[in-house]
Scaffold this motif. Sequence first.
Motif, PDB file in Angstrom:
ATOM      1  N   LEU A 173     -69.327 -12.234  -5.076  1.00  0.00           N
ATOM      2  CA  LEU A 173     -70.378 -13.245  -4.923  1.00  0.00           C
ATOM      3  C   LEU A 173     -70.383 -14.205  -6.109  1.00  0.00           C
ATOM      4  CD1 LEU A 173     -73.288 -11.000  -3.587  1.00  0.00           C
ATOM      5  CD2 LEU A 173     -72.045 -12.762  -2.312  1.00  0.00           C
ATOM      6  N   LEU A 174     -70.259 -13.664  -7.312  1.00  0.00           N
ATOM      7  CA  LEU A 174     -70.257 -14.516  -8.507  1.00  0.00           C
ATOM      8  C   LEU A 174     -69.053 -15.451  -8.532  1.00  0.00           C
ATOM      9  CD1 LEU A 174     -71.429 -11.908 -11.151  1.00  0.00           C
ATOM     10  CD2 LEU A 174     -72.729 -13.890 -10.332  1.00  0.00           C
ATOM     11  N   GLN A 175     -67.915 -14.991  -8.010  1.00  0.00           N
ATOM     12  CA  GLN A 175     -66.735 -15.832  -7.965  1.00  0.00           C
ATOM     13  C   GLN A 175     -66.830 -16.892  -6.874  1.00  0.00           C
ATOM     14  OE1 GLN A 175     -63.741 -12.751  -7.575  1.00  0.00           O
ATOM     15  NE2 GLN A 175     -63.126 -13.013  -9.698  1.00  0.00           N
ATOM     16  N   ALA A 176     -67.574 -16.606  -5.815  1.00  0.00           N
ATOM     17  CA  ALA A 176     -67.635 -17.505  -4.667  1.00  0.00           C
ATOM     18  C   ALA A 176     -68.639 -18.647  -4.827  1.00  0.00           C
ATOM     19  CB  ALA A 176     -67.983 -16.704  -3.407  1.00  0.00           C
ATOM     20  N   HIS A 177     -69.633 -18.453  -5.677  1.00  0.00           N
ATOM     21  CA  HIS A 177     -70.710 -19.437  -5.786  1.00  0.00           C
ATOM     22  C   HIS A 177     -71.011 -19.673  -7.259  1.00  0.00           C
ATOM     23  CE1 HIS A 177     -74.089 -21.794  -4.653  1.00  0.00           C
ATOM     24  NE2 HIS A 177     -74.979 -20.856  -4.496  1.00  0.00           N
ATOM     25  N   ARG A 178     -71.231 -20.904  -7.628  1.00  0.00           N
ATOM     26  CA  ARG A 178     -71.410 -21.255  -9.048  1.00  0.00           C
ATOM     27  C   ARG A 178     -72.567 -20.522  -9.714  1.00  0.00           C
ATOM     28  NH1 ARG A 178     -70.168 -24.199 -13.157  1.00  0.00           N
ATOM     29  NH2 ARG A 178     -71.696 -25.368 -14.332  1.00  0.00           N
ATOM     30  N   GLU A 179     -73.710 -20.480  -9.084  1.00  0.00           N
ATOM     31  CA  GLU A 179     -74.878 -19.843  -9.691  1.00  0.00           C
ATOM     32  C   GLU A 179     -75.729 -19.165  -8.625  1.00  0.00           C
ATOM     33  OE1 GLU A 179     -78.554 -21.169 -12.557  1.00  0.00           O
ATOM     34  OE2 GLU A 179     -76.588 -22.088 -12.843  1.00  0.00           O
ATOM     35  N   TRP A 180     -76.270 -18.005  -8.960  1.00  0.00           N
ATOM     36  CA  TRP A 180     -77.099 -17.226  -8.050  1.00  0.00           C
ATOM     37  C   TRP A 180     -78.415 -16.884  -8.731  1.00  0.00           C
ATOM     38  CZ3 TRP A 180     -75.711 -15.865  -3.114  1.00  0.00           C
ATOM     39  CH2 TRP A 180     -74.370 -15.991  -2.770  1.00  0.00           C
ATOM     40  N   SER A 181     -79.493 -16.919  -7.976  1.00  0.00           N
ATOM     41  CA  SER A 181     -80.748 -16.388  -8.511  1.00  0.00           C
ATOM     42  C   SER A 181     -80.675 -14.866  -8.404  1.00  0.00           C
ATOM     43  CB  SER A 181     -81.943 -16.911  -7.716  1.00  0.00           C
ATOM     44  OG  SER A 181     -81.999 -16.306  -6.431  1.00  0.00           O
ATOM     45  N   GLY A 182     -81.444 -14.190  -9.244  1.00  0.00           N
ATOM     46  CA  GLY A 182     -81.492 -12.738  -9.168  1.00  0.00           C
ATOM     47  C   GLY A 182     -81.981 -12.281  -7.805  1.00  0.00           C
ATOM     48  N   ALA A 183     -82.973 -12.975  -7.267  1.00  0.00           N
ATOM     49  CA  ALA A 183     -83.530 -12.607  -5.959  1.00  0.00           C
ATOM     50  C   ALA A 183     -82.472 -12.716  -4.855  1.00  0.00           C
ATOM     51  CB  ALA A 183     -84.727 -13.486  -5.630  1.00  0.00           C
ATOM     52  N   ARG A 192     -74.346 -16.420 -13.444  1.00  0.00           N
ATOM     53  CA  ARG A 192     -73.093 -17.085 -13.086  1.00  0.00           C
ATOM     54  C   ARG A 192     -72.000 -16.568 -14.006  1.00  0.00           C
ATOM     55  NH1 ARG A 192     -73.712 -23.153 -15.593  1.00  0.00           N
ATOM     56  NH2 ARG A 192     -73.828 -22.470 -17.747  1.00  0.00           N
ATOM     57  N   LEU A 193     -70.760 -16.729 -13.557  1.00  0.00           N
ATOM     58  CA  LEU A 193     -69.642 -16.407 -14.421  1.00  0.00           C
ATOM     59  C   LEU A 193     -69.606 -17.437 -15.537  1.00  0.00           C
ATOM     60  CD1 LEU A 193     -66.786 -15.446 -11.941  1.00  0.00           C
ATOM     61  CD2 LEU A 193     -68.021 -13.941 -13.476  1.00  0.00           C
ATOM     62  N   GLY A 194     -69.367 -16.988 -16.756  1.00  0.00           N
ATOM     63  CA  GLY A 194     -69.360 -17.875 -17.903  1.00  0.00           C
ATOM     64  C   GLY A 194     -68.220 -18.879 -17.842  1.00  0.00           C
ATOM     65  N   ILE A 195     -68.459 -20.051 -18.428  1.00  0.00           N
ATOM     66  CA  ILE A 195     -67.443 -21.095 -18.480  1.00  0.00           C
ATOM     67  C   ILE A 195     -66.297 -20.614 -19.353  1.00  0.00           C
ATOM     68  CG2 ILE A 195     -66.962 -23.438 -19.298  1.00  0.00           C
ATOM     69  CD1 ILE A 195     -69.882 -24.097 -18.603  1.00  0.00           C
ATOM     70  N   GLY A 196     -65.094 -20.746 -18.853  1.00  0.00           N
ATOM     71  CA  GLY A 196     -63.921 -20.338 -19.607  1.00  0.00           C
ATOM     72  C   GLY A 196     -63.752 -18.841 -19.713  1.00  0.00           C
ATOM     73  N   ALA A 197     -64.539 -18.093 -18.966  1.00  0.00           N
ATOM     74  CA  ALA A 197     -64.431 -16.636 -19.031  1.00  0.00           C
ATOM     75  C   ALA A 197     -63.092 -16.197 -18.460  1.00  0.00           C
ATOM     76  CB  ALA A 197     -65.566 -15.988 -18.234  1.00  0.00           C
ATOM     77  N   ALA A 198     -62.491 -15.244 -19.130  1.00  0.00           N
ATOM     78  CA  ALA A 198     -61.255 -14.662 -18.605  1.00  0.00           C
ATOM     79  C   ALA A 198     -61.640 -13.805 -17.406  1.00  0.00           C
ATOM     80  CB  ALA A 198     -60.579 -13.814 -19.665  1.00  0.00           C
ATOM     81  N   ILE A 199     -61.099 -14.139 -16.265  1.00  0.00           N
ATOM     82  CA  ILE A 199     -61.464 -13.415 -15.047  1.00  0.00           C
ATOM     83  C   ILE A 199     -60.361 -12.432 -14.706  1.00  0.00           C
ATOM     84  CG2 ILE A 199     -61.992 -13.623 -12.599  1.00  0.00           C
ATOM     85  CD1 ILE A 199     -63.185 -16.316 -13.174  1.00  0.00           C
ATOM     86  N   PRO A 200     -60.661 -11.130 -14.811  1.00  0.00           N
ATOM     87  CA  PRO A 200     -59.699 -10.111 -14.387  1.00  0.00           C
ATOM     88  C   PRO A 200     -59.423 -10.200 -12.887  1.00  0.00           C
ATOM     89  CG  PRO A 200     -61.303  -9.188 -15.885  1.00  0.00           C
ATOM     90  CD  PRO A 200     -61.773 -10.577 -15.517  1.00  0.00           C
ATOM     91  N   PRO A 201     -58.800  -9.230 -12.290  1.00  0.00           N
ATOM     92  CA  PRO A 201     -58.317  -9.343 -10.908  1.00  0.00           C
ATOM     93  C   PRO A 201     -59.286 -10.003  -9.944  1.00  0.00           C
ATOM     94  CG  PRO A 201     -57.749  -7.219 -11.803  1.00  0.00           C
ATOM     95  CD  PRO A 201     -58.623  -7.904 -12.833  1.00  0.00           C
TER      96      PRO A 201
END
Length: 114
Positions: free
Chosen positions: A14-24, A62-71
């Motif tokens: 989900l985090l990879q598919a969408h830029r930002e998510w609310s906790g809810a 959201r996934l951090g900008i420039g974050a190294a994304i494993p598999p």
Amino acid sequence: MTRTTGRTLALLGLLQAHREWSGADLQERLGVSGRTLRRDIDDLRALGYGIDSVPGVGGGYRLGIGAAIPPLVLSPDEAVAIAVGLRAAATTAVTGIEDAAASALVKLEQSLSA
């Protein structure tokens, strides 16, 4: 939902598919409480995923900008689409990427279920 690797991978997808998510929104999609969501976020952070969070009503994850994304986590349809594209790139006259496309295709095929 119990605490599982599958749910943590679903959260990553989900985090990879969408830029930002609310906790809810994440809680609803995963069928978990806020506490469980925070634990799953902590698990991903412990694995090296850079996940930014903003507290409060307008906050989210959201996934951090420039974050190294494993598999990469792919749906079956996404994996098929990538495999088809790689096969086409490996067998056509796209100069300079034939070997890289063939190598990536082999790795992708090894990770897919039958």
